[in-house]
Design a protein around this motif. Sequence first.
Motif, PDB file in Angstrom:
ATOM      1  N   PHE A 106     -23.958  17.198  36.300  1.00  0.00           N
ATOM      2  CA  PHE A 106     -22.743  16.616  36.893  1.00  0.00           C
ATOM      3  C   PHE A 106     -21.526  16.952  36.030  1.00  0.00           C
ATOM      4  O   PHE A 106     -20.507  16.277  36.088  1.00  0.00           O
ATOM      5  CB  PHE A 106     -22.913  15.097  37.018  1.00  0.00           C
ATOM      6  N   VAL A 107     -21.652  18.012  35.215  1.00  0.00           N
ATOM      7  CA  VAL A 107     -20.550  18.467  34.367  1.00  0.00           C
ATOM      8  C   VAL A 107     -19.604  19.297  35.221  1.00  0.00           C
ATOM      9  O   VAL A 107     -20.012  20.282  35.852  1.00  0.00           O
ATOM     10  CB  VAL A 107     -21.069  19.304  33.180  1.00  0.00           C
ATOM     11  N   LYS A 108     -18.345  18.922  35.235  1.00  0.00           N
ATOM     12  CA  LYS A 108     -17.355  19.610  36.063  1.00  0.00           C
ATOM     13  C   LYS A 108     -16.375  20.446  35.237  1.00  0.00           C
ATOM     14  O   LYS A 108     -15.617  21.227  35.781  1.00  0.00           O
ATOM     15  CB  LYS A 108     -16.593  18.577  36.908  1.00  0.00           C
ATOM     16  N   GLY A 109     -16.381  20.258  33.927  1.00  0.00           N
ATOM     17  CA  GLY A 109     -15.493  21.011  33.053  1.00  0.00           C
ATOM     18  C   GLY A 109     -16.031  22.405  32.768  1.00  0.00           C
ATOM     19  O   GLY A 109     -17.115  22.792  33.225  1.00  0.00           O
ATOM     20  N   ASN A 110     -15.305  23.144  31.968  1.00  0.00           N
ATOM     21  CA  ASN A 110     -15.617  24.557  31.743  1.00  0.00           C
ATOM     22  C   ASN A 110     -16.485  24.741  30.503  1.00  0.00           C
ATOM     23  O   ASN A 110     -16.090  25.388  29.535  1.00  0.00           O
ATOM     24  CB  ASN A 110     -14.324  25.362  31.606  1.00  0.00           C
ATOM     25  N   CYS A 157     -26.044  14.548  33.397  1.00  0.00           N
ATOM     26  CA  CYS A 157     -25.083  14.874  32.343  1.00  0.00           C
ATOM     27  C   CYS A 157     -23.676  14.914  32.917  1.00  0.00           C
ATOM     28  O   CYS A 157     -23.417  15.585  33.925  1.00  0.00           O
ATOM     29  CB  CYS A 157     -25.417  16.209  31.691  1.00  0.00           C
ATOM     30  N   VAL A 158     -22.774  14.179  32.280  1.00  0.00           N
ATOM     31  CA  VAL A 158     -21.373  14.104  32.702  1.00  0.00           C
ATOM     32  C   VAL A 158     -20.486  14.666  31.594  1.00  0.00           C
ATOM     33  O   VAL A 158     -20.928  14.867  30.471  1.00  0.00           O
ATOM     34  CB  VAL A 158     -20.972  12.654  33.028  1.00  0.00           C
ATOM     35  N   ARG A 162     -14.701  10.026  28.363  1.00  0.00           N
ATOM     36  CA  ARG A 162     -14.563   8.660  28.884  1.00  0.00           C
ATOM     37  C   ARG A 162     -15.924   8.160  29.361  1.00  0.00           C
ATOM     38  O   ARG A 162     -16.818   8.942  29.715  1.00  0.00           O
ATOM     39  CB  ARG A 162     -13.562   8.629  30.038  1.00  0.00           C
ATOM     40  N   LEU A 163     -16.086   6.851  29.388  1.00  0.00           N
ATOM     41  CA  LEU A 163     -17.264   6.250  29.987  1.00  0.00           C
ATOM     42  C   LEU A 163     -17.059   6.180  31.495  1.00  0.00           C
ATOM     43  O   LEU A 163     -15.931   6.131  31.984  1.00  0.00           O
ATOM     44  CB  LEU A 163     -17.497   4.862  29.386  1.00  0.00           C
ATOM     45  N   GLY A 164     -18.129   6.197  32.246  1.00  0.00           N
ATOM     46  CA  GLY A 164     -18.041   6.372  33.689  1.00  0.00           C
ATOM     47  C   GLY A 164     -17.502   5.186  34.452  1.00  0.00           C
ATOM     48  O   GLY A 164     -17.449   4.055  33.969  1.00  0.00           O
ATOM     49  N   THR A 165     -17.117   5.449  35.715  1.00  0.00           N
ATOM     50  CA  THR A 165     -16.686   4.400  36.631  1.00  0.00           C
ATOM     51  C   THR A 165     -17.910   3.804  37.323  1.00  0.00           C
ATOM     52  O   THR A 165     -18.999   4.404  37.328  1.00  0.00           O
ATOM     53  CB  THR A 165     -15.740   4.949  37.704  1.00  0.00           C
ATOM     54  N   ARG A 166     -17.734   2.654  37.942  1.00  0.00           N
ATOM     55  CA  ARG A 166     -18.850   2.049  38.671  1.00  0.00           C
ATOM     56  C   ARG A 166     -19.256   2.924  39.848  1.00  0.00           C
ATOM     57  O   ARG A 166     -20.445   3.051  40.161  1.00  0.00           O
ATOM     58  CB  ARG A 166     -18.474   0.649  39.173  1.00  0.00           C
ATOM     59  N   ALA A 167     -18.271   3.547  40.506  1.00  0.00           N
ATOM     60  CA  ALA A 167     -18.583   4.415  41.640  1.00  0.00           C
ATOM     61  C   ALA A 167     -19.469   5.575  41.202  1.00  0.00           C
ATOM     62  O   ALA A 167     -20.433   5.939  41.888  1.00  0.00           O
ATOM     63  CB  ALA A 167     -17.292   4.947  42.261  1.00  0.00           C
ATOM     64  N   GLU A 168     -19.145   6.151  40.047  1.00  0.00           N
ATOM     65  CA  GLU A 168     -19.961   7.249  39.528  1.00  0.00           C
ATOM     66  C   GLU A 168     -21.358   6.761  39.161  1.00  0.00           C
ATOM     67  O   GLU A 168     -22.363   7.438  39.419  1.00  0.00           O
ATOM     68  CB  GLU A 168     -19.273   7.873  38.310  1.00  0.00           C
ATOM     69  N   SER A 169     -21.426   5.588  38.566  1.00  0.00           N
ATOM     70  CA  SER A 169     -22.713   5.018  38.170  1.00  0.00           C
ATOM     71  C   SER A 169     -23.602   4.782  39.391  1.00  0.00           C
ATOM     72  O   SER A 169     -24.784   5.128  39.395  1.00  0.00           O
ATOM     73  CB  SER A 169     -22.476   3.711  37.408  1.00  0.00           C
ATOM     74  N   VAL A 181     -27.955   8.517  31.983  1.00  0.00           N
ATOM     75  CA  VAL A 181     -26.715   9.277  32.006  1.00  0.00           C
ATOM     76  C   VAL A 181     -26.243   9.508  30.578  1.00  0.00           C
ATOM     77  O   VAL A 181     -26.256   8.603  29.744  1.00  0.00           O
ATOM     78  CB  VAL A 181     -25.617   8.574  32.848  1.00  0.00           C
ATOM     79  N   GLY A 182     -25.885  10.761  30.285  1.00  0.00           N
ATOM     80  CA  GLY A 182     -25.403  11.131  28.966  1.00  0.00           C
ATOM     81  C   GLY A 182     -24.377  12.239  29.077  1.00  0.00           C
ATOM     82  O   GLY A 182     -24.018  12.664  30.175  1.00  0.00           O
ATOM     83  N   MET A 183     -23.923  12.737  27.931  1.00  0.00           N
ATOM     84  CA  MET A 183     -22.827  13.701  27.920  1.00  0.00           C
ATOM     85  C   MET A 183     -23.164  15.025  27.247  1.00  0.00           C
ATOM     86  O   MET A 183     -22.316  15.913  27.222  1.00  0.00           O
ATOM     87  CB  MET A 183     -21.611  13.098  27.202  1.00  0.00           C
TER      88      MET A 183
END
Length: 283
Positions: A106-110, A157-158, A162-169, A181-183
Amino acid sequence: MLAIIGGTGIYQLEGLEVMGEHELETPFGSPSAAITQGKMADQDLLFLPRHGRRHELLPSEVNYRANIWALKKLGATQVIGLSAVGSLQEEIAPGDLSLPDQYFDFVKGNREKTFFGNGLAAHVSTAEPTSKCLADGLEKAAESVGQKVHRNKTYACVDGPRLGTRAESFFLRGAAGCDLVGMTNVPEVFLAREAQLCYCTIAIATDYDCWLDDPAQHVSVEQVIARYGASLEKAKQVLTAYITQGNSCADDCSCRKSLASAVLTPREVLNAEQLELLELLSA
Protein backbone atom coordinates in the motif's frame (compact mmCIF):
# COMPACT_ATOMS: atom_id res chain seq x y z
CA MET A 1 25.27 -16.54 6.70
CA LEU A 2 22.45 -14.99 8.72
CA ALA A 3 21.83 -11.25 8.56
CA ILE A 4 19.71 -9.35 11.07
CA ILE A 5 17.99 -6.09 10.11
CA GLY A 6 17.09 -4.24 13.30
CA GLY A 7 14.00 -2.05 13.38
CA THR A 8 12.88 0.59 15.85
CA GLY A 9 14.77 0.24 19.14
CA ILE A 10 17.37 -2.21 17.81
CA TYR A 11 20.50 -0.36 16.80
CA GLN A 12 22.98 -3.00 17.92
CA LEU A 13 22.79 -6.73 18.56
CA GLU A 14 23.36 -7.69 22.18
CA GLY A 15 25.56 -10.72 22.73
CA LEU A 16 27.29 -10.36 19.39
CA GLU A 17 31.07 -10.84 19.49
CA VAL A 18 32.04 -8.09 17.08
CA MET A 19 34.70 -9.06 14.57
CA GLY A 20 34.59 -5.92 12.45
CA GLU A 21 32.51 -3.39 10.57
CA HIS A 22 31.92 -2.88 6.87
CA GLU A 23 31.24 0.49 5.29
CA LEU A 24 30.21 -0.32 1.75
CA GLU A 25 29.31 1.85 -1.19
CA THR A 26 26.88 0.07 -3.47
CA PRO A 27 25.67 0.77 -7.03
CA PHE A 28 22.56 2.14 -5.34
CA GLY A 29 24.21 4.40 -2.76
CA SER A 30 25.00 3.93 0.92
CA PRO A 31 23.28 1.48 3.30
CA SER A 32 21.53 2.76 6.41
CA ALA A 33 24.72 2.35 8.48
CA ALA A 34 27.96 0.42 8.66
CA ILE A 35 27.26 -3.32 8.79
CA THR A 36 28.56 -5.12 11.86
CA GLN A 37 30.00 -8.61 11.43
CA GLY A 38 30.47 -10.91 14.37
CA LYS A 39 29.81 -14.26 15.98
CA MET A 40 27.14 -15.58 18.31
CA ALA A 41 27.07 -19.21 19.41
CA ASP A 42 29.79 -19.92 16.83
CA GLN A 43 27.59 -18.60 14.01
CA ASP A 44 28.79 -15.83 11.73
CA LEU A 45 26.29 -12.96 11.69
CA LEU A 46 25.74 -9.63 10.01
CA PHE A 47 23.76 -6.83 11.66
CA LEU A 48 22.33 -3.66 10.08
CA PRO A 49 20.10 -1.09 11.83
CA ARG A 50 17.40 -0.27 9.29
CA HIS A 51 16.85 3.32 10.40
CA GLY A 52 20.52 4.11 11.07
CA ARG A 53 22.31 3.98 14.41
CA ARG A 54 20.58 7.08 15.74
CA HIS A 55 17.22 6.39 14.11
CA GLU A 56 17.69 9.25 11.70
CA LEU A 57 15.94 7.70 8.69
CA LEU A 58 12.20 7.76 8.02
CA PRO A 59 10.78 4.59 6.44
CA SER A 60 10.66 6.32 3.05
CA GLU A 61 14.29 7.45 3.44
CA VAL A 62 15.75 3.99 4.01
CA ASN A 63 17.88 2.89 1.06
CA TYR A 64 16.45 -0.61 0.86
CA ARG A 65 18.32 -1.57 -2.31
CA ALA A 66 21.67 -0.58 -0.83
CA ASN A 67 20.88 -2.47 2.38
CA ILE A 68 19.99 -5.75 0.66
CA TRP A 69 22.80 -5.45 -1.91
CA ALA A 70 25.37 -4.89 0.86
CA LEU A 71 24.17 -7.84 2.94
CA LYS A 72 24.24 -10.09 -0.11
CA LYS A 73 27.72 -8.85 -1.04
CA LEU A 74 28.97 -9.73 2.44
CA GLY A 75 27.72 -13.29 2.15
CA ALA A 76 24.21 -13.27 3.64
CA THR A 77 21.94 -16.11 2.54
CA GLN A 78 19.09 -15.52 5.01
CA VAL A 79 17.68 -12.34 6.54
CA ILE A 80 15.59 -11.89 9.67
CA GLY A 81 14.03 -8.47 10.13
CA LEU A 82 12.56 -7.02 13.30
CA SER A 83 9.70 -4.58 12.81
CA ALA A 84 7.19 -2.63 14.87
CA VAL A 85 3.64 -2.99 13.54
CA GLY A 86 0.07 -2.09 14.35
CA SER A 87 -2.43 -4.90 14.81
CA LEU A 88 -5.53 -4.94 12.59
CA GLN A 89 -7.05 -7.99 14.27
CA GLU A 90 -8.21 -8.35 17.87
CA GLU A 91 -6.52 -11.74 18.24
CA ILE A 92 -3.12 -10.06 17.80
CA ALA A 93 -2.82 -8.10 21.02
CA PRO A 94 -0.29 -5.36 21.66
CA GLY A 95 2.94 -7.10 22.62
CA ASP A 96 2.29 -10.18 20.50
CA LEU A 97 4.80 -11.46 17.95
CA SER A 98 3.89 -12.48 14.40
CA LEU A 99 5.73 -14.03 11.47
CA PRO A 100 3.90 -12.60 8.44
CA ASP A 101 4.02 -14.70 5.29
CA GLN A 102 2.08 -12.40 2.95
CA TYR A 103 2.39 -8.72 2.04
CA PHE A 104 0.01 -6.06 0.73
CA ASP A 105 1.88 -3.19 -0.92
CA PHE A 106 0.00 0.00 0.00
CA VAL A 107 3.07 2.22 -0.53
CA LYS A 108 2.17 5.09 -2.84
CA GLY A 109 5.41 7.08 -2.69
CA ASN A 110 8.42 6.71 -4.95
CA ARG A 111 10.38 3.96 -3.21
CA GLU A 112 12.78 2.07 -5.44
CA LYS A 113 11.34 -1.43 -5.36
CA THR A 114 13.53 -3.49 -7.70
CA PHE A 115 17.12 -4.10 -8.66
CA PHE A 116 16.07 -4.51 -12.27
CA GLY A 117 15.41 -2.05 -15.08
CA ASN A 118 17.55 0.15 -17.30
CA GLY A 119 18.20 -2.62 -19.79
CA LEU A 120 17.97 -5.61 -17.44
CA ALA A 121 14.47 -7.10 -17.32
CA ALA A 122 13.33 -9.67 -14.78
CA HIS A 123 10.04 -10.60 -13.13
CA VAL A 124 10.43 -12.49 -9.84
CA SER A 125 7.50 -14.43 -8.44
CA THR A 126 6.35 -13.16 -5.04
CA ALA A 127 3.32 -15.42 -4.68
CA GLU A 128 5.03 -16.74 -1.55
CA PRO A 129 7.27 -13.80 -0.63
CA THR A 130 8.73 -15.11 2.63
CA SER A 131 10.74 -18.16 3.64
CA LYS A 132 8.69 -20.95 5.20
CA CYS A 133 11.79 -22.78 6.46
CA LEU A 134 13.00 -19.61 8.18
CA ALA A 135 9.59 -19.00 9.74
CA ASP A 136 9.38 -22.63 10.87
CA GLY A 137 12.77 -22.28 12.57
CA LEU A 138 11.72 -19.07 14.30
CA GLU A 139 8.46 -20.67 15.49
CA LYS A 140 10.40 -23.61 16.89
CA ALA A 141 12.78 -21.21 18.64
CA ALA A 142 9.83 -19.26 20.07
CA GLU A 143 8.28 -22.43 21.48
CA SER A 144 11.57 -23.32 23.15
CA VAL A 145 11.54 -20.07 25.15
CA GLY A 146 7.80 -20.09 25.85
CA GLN A 147 6.86 -17.34 23.42
CA LYS A 148 3.77 -17.52 21.23
CA VAL A 149 3.99 -16.35 17.64
CA HIS A 150 1.15 -15.82 15.16
CA ARG A 151 1.56 -17.45 11.74
CA ASN A 152 -0.12 -17.03 8.35
CA LYS A 153 -0.63 -13.27 8.70
CA THR A 154 -0.63 -10.52 6.09
CA TYR A 155 1.41 -7.35 6.56
CA ALA A 156 0.18 -4.16 4.88
CA CYS A 157 2.96 -1.68 4.20
CA VAL A 158 2.15 2.04 4.12
CA ASP A 159 4.29 5.08 3.41
CA GLY A 160 4.35 6.79 6.79
CA PRO A 161 5.72 8.70 8.52
CA ARG A 162 2.28 9.74 9.71
CA LEU A 163 0.12 7.22 11.54
CA GLY A 164 -2.91 6.07 9.59
CA THR A 165 -6.49 7.33 9.50
CA ARG A 166 -9.41 5.24 10.70
CA ALA A 167 -10.66 4.96 7.11
CA GLU A 168 -7.32 3.50 6.05
CA SER A 169 -7.30 1.15 9.03
CA PHE A 170 -10.79 -0.15 8.18
CA PHE A 171 -9.83 -0.60 4.52
CA LEU A 172 -6.67 -2.53 5.31
CA ARG A 173 -8.34 -4.89 7.80
CA GLY A 174 -11.54 -5.20 5.74
CA ALA A 175 -11.29 -4.99 1.96
CA ALA A 176 -7.57 -5.80 1.86
CA GLY A 177 -7.81 -8.57 4.47
CA CYS A 178 -4.63 -7.57 6.30
CA ASP A 179 -3.65 -8.46 9.85
CA LEU A 180 -0.73 -6.09 10.48
CA VAL A 181 0.29 -2.66 9.29
CA GLY A 182 3.81 -1.26 9.16
CA MET A 183 6.01 1.12 7.19
CA THR A 184 9.24 -0.71 6.34
CA ASN A 185 8.91 -4.25 4.99
CA VAL A 186 8.13 -3.12 1.44
CA PRO A 187 10.25 -3.20 -0.65
CA GLU A 188 12.67 -4.98 1.72
CA VAL A 189 10.92 -8.36 1.43
CA PHE A 190 10.71 -8.18 -2.38
CA LEU A 191 14.32 -7.08 -2.82
CA ALA A 192 15.40 -10.00 -0.65
CA ARG A 193 13.53 -12.31 -3.01
CA GLU A 194 15.24 -10.71 -6.04
CA ALA A 195 18.58 -11.30 -4.28
CA GLN A 196 17.67 -14.96 -3.64
CA LEU A 197 17.75 -14.49 0.13
CA CYS A 198 15.54 -16.36 2.57
CA TYR A 199 13.57 -13.62 4.38
CA CYS A 200 11.23 -13.44 7.34
CA THR A 201 10.39 -10.65 9.75
CA ILE A 202 9.50 -10.86 13.44
CA ALA A 203 6.66 -8.34 13.66
CA ILE A 204 6.10 -6.82 17.10
CA ALA A 205 2.58 -5.45 17.64
CA THR A 206 2.68 -2.16 19.51
CA ASP A 207 -1.01 -1.20 19.31
CA TYR A 208 -4.37 -1.78 17.63
CA ASP A 209 -3.78 0.96 15.04
CA CYS A 210 -7.01 3.06 15.12
CA TRP A 211 -9.84 0.77 14.00
CA LEU A 212 -11.27 0.11 17.48
CA ASP A 213 -14.14 2.31 18.69
CA ASP A 214 -12.36 3.10 21.96
CA PRO A 215 -10.24 6.24 21.33
CA ALA A 216 -7.93 5.16 24.16
CA GLN A 217 -6.80 2.30 21.93
CA HIS A 218 -5.85 4.55 19.02
CA VAL A 219 -2.13 4.56 18.44
CA SER A 220 0.19 7.37 19.47
CA VAL A 221 3.98 7.51 19.33
CA GLU A 222 4.06 7.70 23.14
CA GLN A 223 2.13 4.42 23.36
CA VAL A 224 4.34 2.78 20.77
CA ILE A 225 7.53 3.57 22.68
CA ALA A 226 6.07 2.68 26.08
CA ARG A 227 4.78 -0.73 24.97
CA TYR A 228 7.57 -1.55 22.58
CA GLY A 229 10.40 -2.02 25.08
CA ALA A 230 8.96 -5.06 26.86
CA SER A 231 7.77 -6.61 23.60
CA LEU A 232 11.19 -6.12 22.06
CA GLU A 233 12.69 -8.36 24.74
CA LYS A 234 10.39 -11.17 23.60
CA ALA A 235 11.59 -10.80 20.03
CA LYS A 236 15.22 -10.77 21.15
CA GLN A 237 14.66 -14.00 23.12
CA VAL A 238 13.26 -15.70 20.03
CA LEU A 239 16.07 -14.41 17.84
CA THR A 240 18.75 -15.52 20.31
CA ALA A 241 17.15 -18.96 20.60
CA TYR A 242 17.06 -19.28 16.81
CA ILE A 243 20.75 -18.45 16.56
CA THR A 244 21.97 -20.57 19.48
CA GLN A 245 19.97 -23.60 18.31
CA GLY A 246 21.85 -23.49 15.03
CA ASN A 247 18.76 -23.15 12.87
CA SER A 248 19.22 -22.27 9.21
CA CYS A 249 17.60 -22.71 5.82
CA ALA A 250 18.94 -25.35 3.46
CA ASP A 251 20.82 -24.22 0.38
CA ASP A 252 18.19 -25.87 -1.81
CA CYS A 253 15.38 -23.71 -0.36
CA SER A 254 13.21 -22.32 -3.17
CA CYS A 255 14.08 -18.76 -2.08
CA ARG A 256 17.64 -19.45 -3.19
CA LYS A 257 16.46 -20.19 -6.75
CA SER A 258 14.04 -17.32 -7.34
CA LEU A 259 15.95 -15.96 -10.34
CA ALA A 260 16.14 -19.32 -12.13
CA SER A 261 13.54 -18.40 -14.76
CA ALA A 262 12.91 -14.74 -13.92
CA VAL A 263 15.48 -12.94 -16.08
CA LEU A 264 14.29 -12.22 -19.63
CA THR A 265 17.16 -10.16 -21.06
CA PRO A 266 19.79 -12.35 -22.82
CA ARG A 267 23.14 -12.31 -21.06
CA GLU A 268 24.98 -11.51 -24.29
CA VAL A 269 23.37 -8.07 -24.52
CA LEU A 270 24.17 -7.07 -20.93
CA ASN A 271 27.02 -4.70 -20.18
CA ALA A 272 29.69 -5.35 -17.55
CA GLU A 273 27.80 -3.49 -14.81
CA GLN A 274 24.58 -5.39 -15.48
CA LEU A 275 26.40 -8.71 -15.55
CA GLU A 276 28.11 -7.91 -12.25
CA LEU A 277 24.76 -7.12 -10.61
CA LEU A 278 23.14 -10.26 -11.98
CA GLU A 279 26.01 -12.44 -10.81
CA LEU A 280 25.80 -10.99 -7.32
CA LEU A 281 22.04 -11.46 -7.06
CA SER A 282 22.24 -14.98 -8.49
CA ALA A 283 25.04 -16.19 -6.19
